[in-house]
Design a protein around this motif. Structure first.
Motif, short mmCIF file in Angstrom:
data_model
loop_
_atom_site.label_atom_id
_atom_site.label_comp_id
_atom_site.label_asym_id
_atom_site.label_seq_id
_atom_site.Cartn_x
_atom_site.Cartn_y
_atom_site.Cartn_z
N TRP A 162 0.97 -1.59 -0.05
CA TRP A 162 0.32 0.00 -0.50
C TRP A 162 0.92 1.25 -0.18
N ALA A 163 1.75 1.09 -0.07
CA ALA A 163 2.81 2.29 -0.12
C ALA A 163 4.14 2.38 -1.34
N ASP A 164 4.86 2.77 -1.11
CA ASP A 164 6.17 2.62 -2.43
C ASP A 164 7.15 0.79 -1.78
N GLY A 165 6.45 0.34 -1.87
CA GLY A 165 7.51 -1.60 -1.51
C GLY A 165 7.52 -1.88 -2.82
N TRP A 166 8.28 -3.22 -2.35
CA TRP A 166 8.31 -3.48 -4.12
C TRP A 166 6.98 -4.22 -4.30
N LEU A 167 5.77 -4.64 -3.56
CA LEU A 167 5.31 -5.62 -3.88
C LEU A 167 4.15 -4.17 -5.19
N ALA A 168 3.87 -3.41 -4.43
CA ALA A 168 3.92 -2.33 -5.36
C ALA A 168 4.27 -2.07 -6.97
N GLU A 169 5.40 -1.86 -7.14
CA GLU A 169 5.75 -1.63 -8.27
C GLU A 169 5.58 -2.45 -9.17
N LEU A 170 5.46 -3.98 -8.77
CA LEU A 170 5.65 -5.33 -9.30
C LEU A 170 3.47 -5.06 -10.25
N GLY A 171 2.59 -4.48 -9.18
CA GLY A 171 2.04 -4.60 -9.85
C GLY A 171 0.53 -4.62 -9.08
N PHE A 172 0.96 -5.18 -7.66
CA PHE A 172 -0.26 -6.06 -6.33
C PHE A 172 -1.00 -5.76 -6.86
N SER A 173 -2.52 -5.68 -6.38
CA SER A 173 -3.66 -5.14 -6.35
C SER A 173 -3.99 -5.76 -5.23
N ASP A 174 -4.11 -5.33 -4.01
CA ASP A 174 -5.12 -5.51 -3.24
C ASP A 174 -5.61 -4.14 -2.34
N VAL A 368 1.20 -11.67 -10.65
CA VAL A 368 2.07 -11.05 -9.56
C VAL A 368 1.29 -11.32 -7.58
N GLN A 369 -0.25 -11.14 -8.28
CA GLN A 369 -0.77 -11.51 -7.26
C GLN A 369 -0.53 -12.83 -5.93
N ALA A 370 0.04 -13.96 -7.49
CA ALA A 370 0.50 -15.64 -6.57
C ALA A 370 1.53 -15.10 -5.63
N ILE A 371 2.25 -13.95 -5.95
CA ILE A 371 4.00 -13.72 -5.77
C ILE A 371 3.42 -13.31 -4.52
N GLY A 372 2.89 -12.30 -4.27
CA GLY A 372 2.81 -11.11 -3.25
C GLY A 372 2.42 -12.61 -2.27
N VAL A 373 0.94 -13.30 -2.63
CA VAL A 373 0.76 -14.64 -1.47
C VAL A 373 1.34 -14.60 -1.02
N LEU A 374 2.58 -15.67 -1.68
CA LEU A 374 3.97 -16.71 -0.83
C LEU A 374 4.79 -15.41 -0.61
N ALA A 375 4.65 -14.08 -0.15
CA ALA A 375 5.13 -13.20 0.24
C ALA A 375 5.58 -12.45 1.02
N VAL A 376 4.37 -12.69 1.05
CA VAL A 376 3.49 -12.35 2.63
C VAL A 376 3.16 -13.70 3.56
N ILE A 377 3.03 -14.86 3.00
CA ILE A 377 2.84 -16.01 3.94
C ILE A 377 4.44 -16.30 4.74
N LEU A 378 5.31 -16.30 3.71
CA LEU A 378 6.67 -16.88 4.22
C LEU A 378 7.49 -15.51 5.28
#
Length: 452
Positions: A162-174, A368-378
């Protein structure tokens, strides 16, 4: 006299002319936006009453006070830690797209309304853990985990997305937090539950024993409160009073949650030959978690499909966790917020009108969504696991068997949520030590003074 009345009428007409009306102060758009976000923040705050009632109703009466205190402490500790360090880590100037590095104690922050709204979210994430660990965890240990979650673990996830993080730069949407809030809370809850183990008597060999909640109507009222609060949860995430976007967000939220209940009820009837009330109630929450990520990006039809699938996932998820993995989660939090949080996040990559695979935009968003899910879980399981492991080196995070048997209300708080003693026939109430209750002792004291 007639001339005076005529002059007054002429003057009143002058006051109503467009030229004068233009000088009247108008409510600015920023004021309307602020009022909408504050109203949404009030609704999200009220959700904590819903969490307390759901968790209390779905567990045994002897642990109700403990659950209530956990929820009150969470909504109090969360904003404090978020003010001190969490907001800065989440929304401060990015350091390598990993975390914020300034704005601690709200230094330099002008939009206090945004802070208040986000503070409600951080507490919501942490309180997910409360229900999963209910009836067996020490209150002090729970508080320490809440401090870690609200101070660092959740804010880092929020910065990524939700800020300027790496997942936001990838285009992750939540949009409103299927991953940021719900999956993060559920991953933390699952981690702590794995350390705690099941409640006494939950499993006997390969047999799963049902430990029923003491007040399902209370739990149902809690679900209604959460349902209402979720309109603020998702709707307020627009961060402005947008007359086009807000109605669509509310509509998709409503339709997904309704579909979640319907599919859970029908699927439990098919699966177990009856509609399970507790599962159906959780079905509402499953639909709500499922739509939270994509509520602003999907159509009404898409939201219904997301809710229908969420309900089926709920039934199968709770069954799998309970019977196959022997993971004891009294309120189903890991499934509702975890499994449905994953589904809701991935659903954006399928059903988004702007980027979804089913609308001809390819699989990039889904990836991108799948990458974000895995990263947050880990991230969440590693950090929460580390904190919990350290705590176990100093003391057990679980109450003793004796304390669990008598209930955490007595062992942790020295009182009960419900008083079942009676005074029929003029008999005085007796406390747990065989002595007169406090009210009776005070009455006797007053009587002795009166006679003397």
């Amino acid at each position: 006299m007639i001339k005076k009345i005529a002059l007054l009428l002429l003057f009143s007409l002058f006051l109503t002319t467009p030229a004068f009306a233009e000088t009247e102060p108008a409510v600015s758009q920023s004021t309307v936006d602020m009022l909408w976000v504050m109203l949404a923040a009030f609704l999200v705050f009220f959700m904590h009453a819903g969490f307390a009632m759901v968790e209390s109703g779905f567990t045994r009466s002897k642990n109700s006070l403990n659950i209530i205190m956990k929820n009150f402490l969470t909504i109090s500790i969360g904003p404090m830690l978020f003010y001190l360090i969490g907001y800065g880590i989440m929304f401060g100037e990015t350091s390598g797209t990993l975390f914020g590095s300034d704005s601690f104690l709200l230094s330099g922050v002008e939009d206090i309304g945004f802070f208040v709204f986000q503070a409600m979210f951080v507490a919501t994430c942490a309180t997910i853990i409360s229900g999963a660990v209910a009836e067996r965890m020490k209150l002090g240990m729970y508080v320490l985990i809440v401090i870690a979650m609200t101070g660092v673990i959740y804010p880092v996830v929020g910065h990524w997305i939700w800020a300027d993080g790496w997942l936001a730069e990838l285009g992750f949407s939540d949009f409103a937090g299927s991953t940021v809030v719900h999956l993060t809370g559920a991953a933390g809850a699952l981690t702590v539950v794995l350390f705690l183990g099941p409640r006494l008597g939950k499993y006997t060999g390969k047999k799963v024993n049902v430990i029923p909640g003491h007040n399902i109507p209370m739990g149902a009222l809690g679900v209604f409160i959460l349902w209402l609060g979720w309109f603020g949860f998702n709707g307020g995430s627009t961060l402005e009073a947008d007359p086009e976007l807000i109605p669509m967000v509310i509509a998709t939220t409503l339709m997904s949650s309704a579909a979640g209940l319907i599919s859970t009820a029908l699927y439990s009837q098919l699966r177990f030959k009856q509609i399970d009330a507790s599962l159906a109630l959780n079905g509402v929450l499953a639909g709500l978690v499922g739509i939270t990520a994509g509520t602003a990006e999907v159509s009404i039809v898409g939201s219904i499909v997301i809710g229908l699938i969420s309900g089926v996932l709920l039934v199968e998820g709770i069954t799998f966790f309970d019977t196959k993995l022997k993971i004891d989660d009294p309120v189903g939090a890991t499934t509702v917020h975890g499994l449905c949080g994953v589904w809701g996040t991935l659903a954006v990559g399928l059903f988004s009108l702007d980027t979804g695979l089913l609308y001809g935009f390819g699989a990039n968003q889904l990836l991108v969504q799948a990458i974000g899910v895995l990263a947050v879980i880990l991230w969440t399981m590693i950090t929460v696991g580390g904190v919990t492991f350290v705590l176990t080196r100093f003391s057990s995070i679980r109450v003793s068997e004796e304390e669990e048997e008598i209930g955490l209300d007595l062992s942790e708080h020295g009182s009960r949520a419900y008083e079942f003693k009676d005074t029929l026939g003029g008999r005085e109430s007796i406390d747990s030590k065989g002595e007169l209750g406090l009210a009776d002792r005070l009455n006797n004291l007053n009587e002795s003074k009166a006679t003397s």
